[in-house]
Scaffold this active site. Sequence first.
Site, PDB file in Angstrom:
ATOM      1  N   LYS A 227       1.969   8.585   9.341  1.00  0.00           N
ATOM      2  CA  LYS A 227       1.813   9.442  10.527  1.00  0.00           C
ATOM      3  C   LYS A 227       3.140  10.164  10.777  1.00  0.00           C
ATOM      4  O   LYS A 227       3.577  10.913   9.912  1.00  0.00           O
ATOM      5  CB  LYS A 227       1.324   8.609  11.708  1.00  0.00           C
ATOM      6  CG  LYS A 227      -0.053   7.961  11.415  1.00  0.00           C
ATOM      7  CD  LYS A 227      -0.637   7.264  12.612  1.00  0.00           C
ATOM      8  CE  LYS A 227      -2.046   6.761  12.339  1.00  0.00           C
ATOM      9  NZ  LYS A 227      -2.109   5.389  11.836  1.00  0.00           N
TER      10      LYS A 227
ATOM     11  N   GLU B  64       0.364  -8.472  -8.856  1.00  0.00           N
ATOM     12  CA  GLU B  64       0.054  -9.424  -7.773  1.00  0.00           C
ATOM     13  C   GLU B  64       1.217 -10.388  -7.575  1.00  0.00           C
ATOM     14  O   GLU B  64       1.813 -10.860  -8.538  1.00  0.00           O
ATOM     15  CB  GLU B  64      -1.223 -10.195  -8.100  1.00  0.00           C
ATOM     16  CG  GLU B  64      -2.456  -9.342  -7.870  1.00  0.00           C
ATOM     17  CD  GLU B  64      -3.738 -10.008  -8.322  1.00  0.00           C
ATOM     18  OE1 GLU B  64      -3.711 -11.175  -8.726  1.00  0.00           O
ATOM     19  OE2 GLU B  64      -4.770  -9.325  -8.270  1.00  0.00           O
TER      20      GLU B  64
HETATM   21  N1  DSN Z   1      -7.472   6.539  12.967  1.00  0.00           N
HETATM   22  C1  DSN Z   1      -6.076   6.604  13.333  1.00  0.00           C
HETATM   23  C2  DSN Z   1      -5.838   7.569  14.428  1.00  0.00           C
HETATM   24  O1  DSN Z   1      -6.306   8.695  14.266  1.00  0.00           O
HETATM   25  O2  DSN Z   1      -5.208   7.276  15.404  1.00  0.00           O
HETATM   26  C3  DSN Z   1      -5.518   5.274  13.664  1.00  0.00           C
HETATM   27  O3  DSN Z   1      -5.842   4.360  12.681  1.00  0.00           O
END
Ligand code: DSN
Length: 423
Positions: free
Chosen positions: A229, A56
Amino acid sequence: MTDMTPLAEADPSLAALIAKDAHRQRSKIQLIASENFVSRAMMEAVGSVLANKYSEGYPGRRYYEGCEVIDEIENLAIDRAKSLFGSDHANVQPHSGSQANMAAYLAVLKPGDTVLGMRLDQGGHLTHGSPVNFSGQLFNFIGYGLDEESELIDFDNVRALALEHKPKMIVAGSSAYSKIIDWGEFKKIADEVGAILLTDIAHIIGLIAGGAHPSPVPYADIVTATTHKALRGPRGGLILCTDEYAKAIDKAVFPYSQGGAINHQIAGKALCFKQAATPEFSAYAHQIVRNASVLADAMAGAGARIVSGGTDNHMFLADMRSIDEELTGKEAATLLDEMGVTVNRNSIPLDPRSPFVTSGIRMGTAAVTTAGMKQEQMVTLGNAVVEILRKRHDPAVLSQLRDRVSELAAQFPAYPVDFNGYV
Ligand code: DSN
């Protein structure tokens, strides 16, 4: 049978389930716009002993002893993020994109403050003010959307709402918008009304890192993102900001909204920022965009209406009513998954159906690009998807199409066929 791994020995049922999902990921074509396939190097970093450590605080200012190596790792991630995106400050501790947004709001807003954000049903995210999310409960979110005709962000509407409501913050960014976002326009409007500009680049962070989408960093006060992503990093969040907001952001992440940092995840972030700084990653990011554009064009050529008239990024929405008035996003997504193409149902602008049923599907090309697919495969895929939906009541045709999809997936496996999914 390969040698037993420690996991297979400790928990054969769980090991088998992980192997089962590895098989699913490999044998179907993965088109969920927010997903990707991490590298094996990423799995090593994220599966490492760093998970054992509590830390932390921040580098040099921890509440636990034994953090000297953790400090080096977090500083590595911070320095790489700042250099990759050209930002003054980076906080790599947010556990997720939603946590990043929560901390960013809490850093500069008070409950009840007015914020402008893109409506969920127009492409925004739950944390951009949805009434079922903390953001919509804690703050007075005013939703903007797309122009009804062009289905592009309606900047006249954003400006008019900003002038009317005088928000303390404007949130720019989306989860389901397929065109380039003009950060400069948002900045002009924010400056005109004295609002803080927060840009949420959770979806397009990888494209920005690779130079395939303009960066908001020169315009925004605060930038929030995810790392899992198009960036191909570990699941997690990130906040970039100007020096002016650095202290407030750090305090809002820890101790205000989170506890201990997830150090194995931060190691993964350090790795993904390094991987994303290479020319190979830039080529990859541009290929994601080319693939999305060709896939959308192929589907449009086969008769599917693409929302906003096409895509400039990694994803797009297709209106299922253009294939058949009766077809819903839910039915389409379920059928496509059974046929070996995994997508999600998604509301489209002015959707008359509920968010659970929807009239659209969302498709993204980050994962298939990681798997090595290029324009040729996107044409095959786009045509196959539309044909599956059109011929959904014809079992003989569906059977042939399932074979075609399965052959395509087999040519581009995300991971080697003997990979058990964890070591
Ligand atoms: N749930 C994600 C998406 O599929 O766009 C974004 O947080």
